[in-house]
Design a protein around this motif. Sequence first.
Motif, PDB file in Angstrom:
ATOM      1  N   MET A 267       1.206  16.963   0.945  1.00 17.62           N
ATOM      2  CA  MET A 267       0.501  15.780   1.682  1.00 17.62           C
ATOM      3  C   MET A 267      -0.774  15.545   1.282  1.00 17.62           C
ATOM      4  SD  MET A 267      -0.185  15.851   5.790  1.00 17.62           S
ATOM      5  CE  MET A 267      -0.986  14.590   6.800  1.00 17.62           C
ATOM      6  N   ALA A 268      -1.257  14.296   1.101  1.00 16.47           N
ATOM      7  CA  ALA A 268      -2.511  13.942   0.646  1.00 16.47           C
ATOM      8  C   ALA A 268      -2.833  12.614   1.196  1.00 16.47           C
ATOM      9  CB  ALA A 268      -2.528  13.654  -0.901  1.00 16.47           C
ATOM     10  N   LEU A 300      -7.577  -2.181   4.714  1.00 12.34           N
ATOM     11  CA  LEU A 300      -6.785  -0.810   4.869  1.00 12.34           C
ATOM     12  C   LEU A 300      -7.867   0.302   5.047  1.00 12.34           C
ATOM     13  CD1 LEU A 300      -4.090   0.520   4.922  1.00 12.34           C
ATOM     14  CD2 LEU A 300      -4.137   0.556   2.420  1.00 12.34           C
ATOM     15  N   ALA A 301      -7.801   1.317   5.815  1.00 16.44           N
ATOM     16  CA  ALA A 301      -8.736   2.380   6.107  1.00 16.44           C
ATOM     17  C   ALA A 301      -8.204   3.690   5.607  1.00 16.44           C
ATOM     18  CB  ALA A 301      -9.157   2.562   7.661  1.00 16.44           C
ATOM     19  N   SER A 302      -7.012   3.901   5.753  1.00 13.11           N
ATOM     20  CA  SER A 302      -6.409   5.040   5.099  1.00 13.11           C
ATOM     21  C   SER A 302      -5.071   5.031   4.560  1.00 13.11           C
ATOM     22  CB  SER A 302      -6.925   6.425   5.833  1.00 13.11           C
ATOM     23  OG  SER A 302      -6.099   6.359   7.065  1.00 13.11           O
ATOM     24  N   VAL A 303      -4.543   5.911   3.756  1.00 13.81           N
ATOM     25  CA  VAL A 303      -3.215   6.147   3.618  1.00 13.81           C
ATOM     26  C   VAL A 303      -2.869   7.509   3.569  1.00 13.81           C
ATOM     27  CG1 VAL A 303      -1.352   5.365   2.045  1.00 13.81           C
ATOM     28  CG2 VAL A 303      -3.199   4.019   2.405  1.00 13.81           C
ATOM     29  N   THR A 304      -1.896   7.998   4.085  1.00 13.33           N
ATOM     30  CA  THR A 304      -1.308   9.340   3.779  1.00 13.33           C
ATOM     31  C   THR A 304       0.051   9.179   3.313  1.00 13.33           C
ATOM     32  OG1 THR A 304      -2.607  10.172   5.987  1.00 13.33           O
ATOM     33  CG2 THR A 304      -0.647  11.293   5.206  1.00 13.33           C
ATOM     34  N   ALA A 317      -1.684   8.240  -2.756  1.00 16.71           N
ATOM     35  CA  ALA A 317      -2.342   8.245  -1.848  1.00 16.71           C
ATOM     36  C   ALA A 317      -3.577   7.116  -2.377  1.00 16.71           C
ATOM     37  CB  ALA A 317      -3.035   9.169  -1.199  1.00 16.71           C
ATOM     38  N   THR A 318      -3.964   7.292  -3.296  1.00 14.77           N
ATOM     39  CA  THR A 318      -5.003   6.474  -4.240  1.00 14.77           C
ATOM     40  C   THR A 318      -4.267   5.277  -4.464  1.00 14.77           C
ATOM     41  OG1 THR A 318      -6.326   8.371  -4.778  1.00 14.77           O
ATOM     42  CG2 THR A 318      -6.451   6.058  -5.941  1.00 14.77           C
ATOM     43  N   ALA A 319      -3.401   5.140  -5.353  1.00 14.43           N
ATOM     44  CA  ALA A 319      -2.644   4.010  -5.412  1.00 14.43           C
ATOM     45  C   ALA A 319      -2.416   2.936  -4.470  1.00 14.43           C
ATOM     46  CB  ALA A 319      -1.378   4.034  -6.474  1.00 14.43           C
TER      47      ALA A 319
END
Length: 369
Positions: A267-268, A300-304, A317-319
């Motif tokens: 998980m990231a 977009l604030a965050s992606v997990t 997660a970065t992409a």
Amino acid sequence: MILKPCDGCTRWRARPRARPRLLLQASARWLLLGVALLLVGCGPGSEQRVLALRGATMGTTYSLQIVEPPAGLDRDALAQQVSTQLSDINGLMSTYQPTSELSRFNASSVTDWFLVSPELVAVVGAAQAVSEASAGAFDITVGPLVNLWGFGPTLTADVLPSAAELQAARARVGWQQLDVQLQPPALRKARPDLYVDLSAIAKGYAVDRVAALIESVGVDNYLVEIGGELRGRGINGRGEPWQIAIERPETSKRAMFRVVALRDIGMATSGDYRNFFEVDGARYSHTIDPATGRPVGHRLASVTVLADQAMEADAWATALLVLGPERGFELAERLGLAAFFIEHAQDAPGEESFVTQATTAFNRLSTAP
């Protein structure tokens, strides 16, 4: 329990400029550990024996939780093995150690094949695969742009780059200017000043390597964490799946948003709410879109991301954060990625509010008991 990145995280993460209005915690990636993990090895109903190991690596920290370690497992010997392995990875992939393999490749001005280790080729090859699949949203050559916007290791003043500076830096960026060869393992630049930075994938790789190491000595139930990237297998000290909480992406406080159960998976999380600066009321985040050369400007604030390998989750997660809520979600769904998106709600009055999207794969894998 909250995993907070240490100041040393800047060795592997873009370091922001020193400014009074900057809101950050050295790295934009970090996770909250849920109640089940907080209670590992203590309190009523916690019957299993837990071995905990912690230390420093890659400019951040690592932690291991091992439930019911095999009889005869030597804690000190295992700690030394883990430390040695992490040191070896740092010696291959750090951009802060001048003698590391990656630093020597970056410093080289040759455009012929440069022999490197199979480990470095494996990580660069994995990064290039994500770059291709994301149409370049993930790019390990983006360092010159990160530095230009003031999020690199050199502290600079709050001055936005000029058009000429952007053009010059963009010329040095492009994942297609980097070639990878498996046999013999080697890398090749298309131009002498190409610069490779594995900050957005190497910690995930290190998590996977440590996980493989502890599995090799008979460990079945564990959680490995390095700088916020995780991999969990089996059960925690309370006999339940490892439970991790995604952070609510607010700049002013830390709070849990959603609990995820990790079952034999990595998980990231990537977010833009702790590493940014403001000029004349405009906000500039540390996440750079290689296509424009500028910080991303979407909501977009965050992606997990959940994936079989923490390295894969780390890169994706970065992409997906670069791609944004629409393009990122569409690509994640199409590729079958397990991803959870948290987006700032438009024109939300008062307290920050958010809207979320979860891919089909994420809903299937993440349900907490």
